[in-house]
Design a protein around this motif. Structure first.
Motif, mmCIF file in Angstrom:
data_model
loop_
_atom_site.group_PDB
_atom_site.id
_atom_site.type_symbol
_atom_site.label_atom_id
_atom_site.label_comp_id
_atom_site.label_asym_id
_atom_site.label_seq_id
_atom_site.Cartn_x
_atom_site.Cartn_y
_atom_site.Cartn_z
ATOM 1 N N LYS C 4 13.816 -59.470 -12.065
ATOM 2 C CA LYS C 4 14.844 -59.149 -11.085
ATOM 3 C C LYS C 4 14.191 -58.739 -9.767
ATOM 4 C CE LYS C 4 19.365 -57.115 -11.943
ATOM 5 N NZ LYS C 4 19.991 -56.005 -12.678
ATOM 6 N N GLN C 5 13.153 -57.930 -9.909
ATOM 7 C CA GLN C 5 12.407 -57.457 -8.746
ATOM 8 C C GLN C 5 11.802 -58.642 -8.007
ATOM 9 O OE1 GLN C 5 12.095 -54.396 -7.738
ATOM 10 N NE2 GLN C 5 10.574 -54.713 -6.130
ATOM 11 N N LYS C 8 14.412 -60.608 -6.133
ATOM 12 C CA LYS C 8 14.834 -59.929 -4.912
ATOM 13 C C LYS C 8 13.746 -60.072 -3.837
ATOM 14 C CE LYS C 8 16.439 -55.536 -3.352
ATOM 15 N NZ LYS C 8 16.262 -54.108 -3.589
ATOM 16 N N THR C 13 13.501 -59.159 0.231
ATOM 17 C CA THR C 13 12.580 -58.167 0.780
ATOM 18 C C THR C 13 11.207 -58.727 1.123
ATOM 19 O OG1 THR C 13 12.066 -57.498 -1.453
ATOM 20 C CG2 THR C 13 13.652 -56.138 -0.267
#
Lengths: 182, 194, 236
Positions: C4-5, C8, C13
């Motif tokens: 998930k990180q 993202k 980001t």
């Protein structure tokens, strides 16, 4: 030290060799298809500008007098010629097929390759309404073809005068080239 | 022939400027245009490498790849040649012309990933240029790059003192000013010499 | 590693174009129709994923001194494969993107990911990194294409969508797109280089604004939480 350099060179060479080998295989697999695709486009362009039921044969022409002309294809039906020429447009070169009937009138044009600005000059080659209408104007024109602002009857594409002029001039050149064949 | 060369040169420098109309070499263009000095250094290094790369790659393409039917290896061969060339030029300059090396030194390694260099070589192949034309296109393409980057560096030195929204700090304001310079370069697009 | 990180990071980001600010040439050059944007984005995604996997798999045997040369060879290999496949099966895309397909070799996104990520991470992580970073790149291209096409020629989905004979996707780049307003009213300058620079500038500006905003919100939330905790302590 020497050993290390040899080892490095070997690793690099191996990786290059493997890559080149894989590319060779891919190339062998796709080569025929790419060739066909490229030429299919040309043949389609020939057929679009001058119908011929029995194909086309390449004909010699005066390259020195018409440097922009790439090739002249004679229709085996005897109803005219297709002239393929490459000339510069607004952004880069344009390759175009122009059909010329035996009466030295244009039977149609088709742009094979171009790098004109999308939405402006590129309309000349597009299948949109404006593009088709632009190309329709060339049918039946003779060697005196010119843009309407230069006294002719071809309306330039909006915002793409350079492209329109280039295509018009190329059509005139194509007709002249066929006329010179005699 | 001469006519060809002039039209290629003018095209590469002004009408189809590598940066403002073909978007080749934007990364170093934005990265190295803080000051006019650095921009000039980068520009010179690019002219040098682009000229050399065009000449060498043309020879490799026409005397090795095409005769051996290996044209599909062009991209791979060219990028390796450029990488090796940049290394070689760096070593050569370090020994032979130290003053030039200290001026260009830090920019040279960056050039390998400058897409203008690989771009010019690929465009030479695409446009079917002969040796002289390729060399001309390489050098003048580099000059076009240099013109763009030096002009833009002067614009940027001024932008620093003007007020703009905070969130445009850094790249965005650069891109917006580059857009305006690109608009100025559009004025050349209608130019036809012959 | 947290998928998930990673997702993202790739999309927002640590987006390759908007945050890392690399690989801009193609981003500005080819984003004139949705067809080009999606085609270029997917090509980069595929090449990036393949290169990531290969580099990660070879990371133990690649000598450090010549790692960049090896990365370049691997990348150039995959780029040529994609180039040949496109020429054979989607010639319209190959013609539209022209020199920018082989130029993926020097696209900093790919060599940057190889250097920064795949050298240190497992094959599986690198595979997902390639997909997510590629998606992030594709998203930026699509956003730019949609914006430039709409403002420039009043269309949506040029080349990719055809509505002349009912809605369908065209993979040969012939679709006329959906005309939202007549193209005569479009600012055709958005289709020219000017539009490329301007759109990307605005997009990155917007991104920086959003990132700063969320950073500020996060800090404020933290401060509020700390204050609440402090108050609670006083209460106790």
């Amino acid at each position: 030290m020497n050993n290390k350099i040899v080892k490095l060179a070997l690793v690099l060479f191996l990786i290059c060799a493997v890559t080149a080998g894989i590319l060779g295989v891919v190339n062998a697999l796709t080569y025929d298809r790419i060739y066909q695709m490229k030429h299919q486009k040309e043949f389609e362009a020939y057929a679009a500008v001058l119908e011929s039921s029995s194909g086309y044969t390449e004909t010699d022409f005066d390259k020195a007098a018409f440097p922009t002309v790439d090739s002249v294809q004679k229709s085996n039906d005897g109803n005219g010629y297709v002239v393929v020429s490459t000339f510069s447009g607004a952004q880069g070169s344009i390759t175009m097929a122009c059909g010329v009937g035996t009466d030295l009138k244009c039977t149609g044009i088709s742009i094979i390759e171009h790098s004109e600005t999308s939405g402006l000059g590129a309309v000349a080659a597009s299948s949109s309404e404006a593009g088709v209408a632009f190309r329709e104007q060339f049918v039946g024109q003779d060697g005196g073809i010119a843009l309407s602002k230069a006294g002719g009857s071809i309306d330039a594409l909006a915002g793409a005068t350079i492209t329109s002029t280039a295509v018009t001039n190329a059509t005139a050149t194509s007709i002249a080239c066929v006329a010179a064949l005699g | 022939m001469l006519q060809n060369i002039i039209s290629i040169s003018l095209g590469a420098i002004l009408i189809n400027n590598f940066i403002f109309s073909q978007f080749l070499g934007c990364c170093p263009f934005l990265g190295c245009s803080n000051k006019v000095d650095t921009a000039t250094g980068m520009g010179l290094a690019v002219v040098f490498v682009m000229g050399l790369a065009s000449a060498i790659c043309w020879v490799i393409d026409h005397y090795i790849l095409i005769p051996l039917n290996l044209a599909f290896l062009e991209t791979l061969a060219f990028i390796l040649v450029i990488a090796a060339l940049v290394q070689f030029v760096e070593m050569f300059l370090k020994k032979a012309v130290p003053s030039l090396y200290s001026a260009l030194g830090i920019y040279l390694p960056l050039i390998t990933t400058n897409c203008a260099v690989l771009g010019v070589v690929l465009l030479n192949v695409q446009n079917n240029y002969n040796f002289i034309e390729s060399l001309t296109y390489g050098i003048t393409g580099g000059l076009g790059f240099m013109l763009a980057i030096v002009l833009f560096a002067s614009v940027r030195e001024r932008v620093q003192f003007s007020e703009y929204p905070e969130c445009f700090e850094g790249f965005p304001i650069c891109l917006v000013s580059a857009a305006l310079v690109a608009m100025a370069f559009m004025g050349f697009s209608g130019m036809k010499i012959f | 590693m947290n998928r998930k990180q990673q997702f993202k990071e790739g999309l927002i980001t640590n987006n390759p174009v908007l945050v890392q600010q690399i690989g801009m040439c193609a981003t500005m050059a080819i984003t004139t129709t949705l067809f080009n944007g999606v085609g270029m984005g997917l090509s980069v995604l595929i090449i990036l994923t393949c290169c990531n996997v290969v580099v990660a798999a070879l990371r133990k045997i690649i000598p450090d001194e010549i790692r960049l040369a090896i990365f370049v060879v691997v990348i150039a290999g995959f780029v040529t494969i994609v180039d040949l496949l496109l020429q054979a099966f989607i010639p319209a895309l190959s013609a539209a993107l022209g020199v920018f397909i082989p130029l993926i070799v020097v696209n900093c996104i790919i060599i940057g990911r190889a250097e920064a990520f795949c050298q240190k991470n497992s094959v599986k992580d690198s595979f997902f990194d390639g997909i997510f970073q590629g998606l992030g790149y594709t998203c930026v291209l699509v956003i730019m294409c949609v914006f430039r096409e709409l403002v420039g020629s009043g269309r949506f989905g040029g080349g990719l969508i055809d509505i002349a004979n009912g809605f369908r996707f065209t993979l040969d780049g012939t679709g006329g797109g959906i005309q939202i307003f007549p193209s005569e009213y479009g600012m055709s300058i958005m289709n020219l280089p000017f539009g490329g620079f301007l759109t990307l500038g605005l997009l990155i500006g917007l991104m920086q604004y959003a990132l700063k905003r969320s950073e500020k919100n996060r800090k404020e939330a933290e401060r509020a939480a700390a204050e609440a905790a402090a108050l609670k302590e006083v209460d106790d």
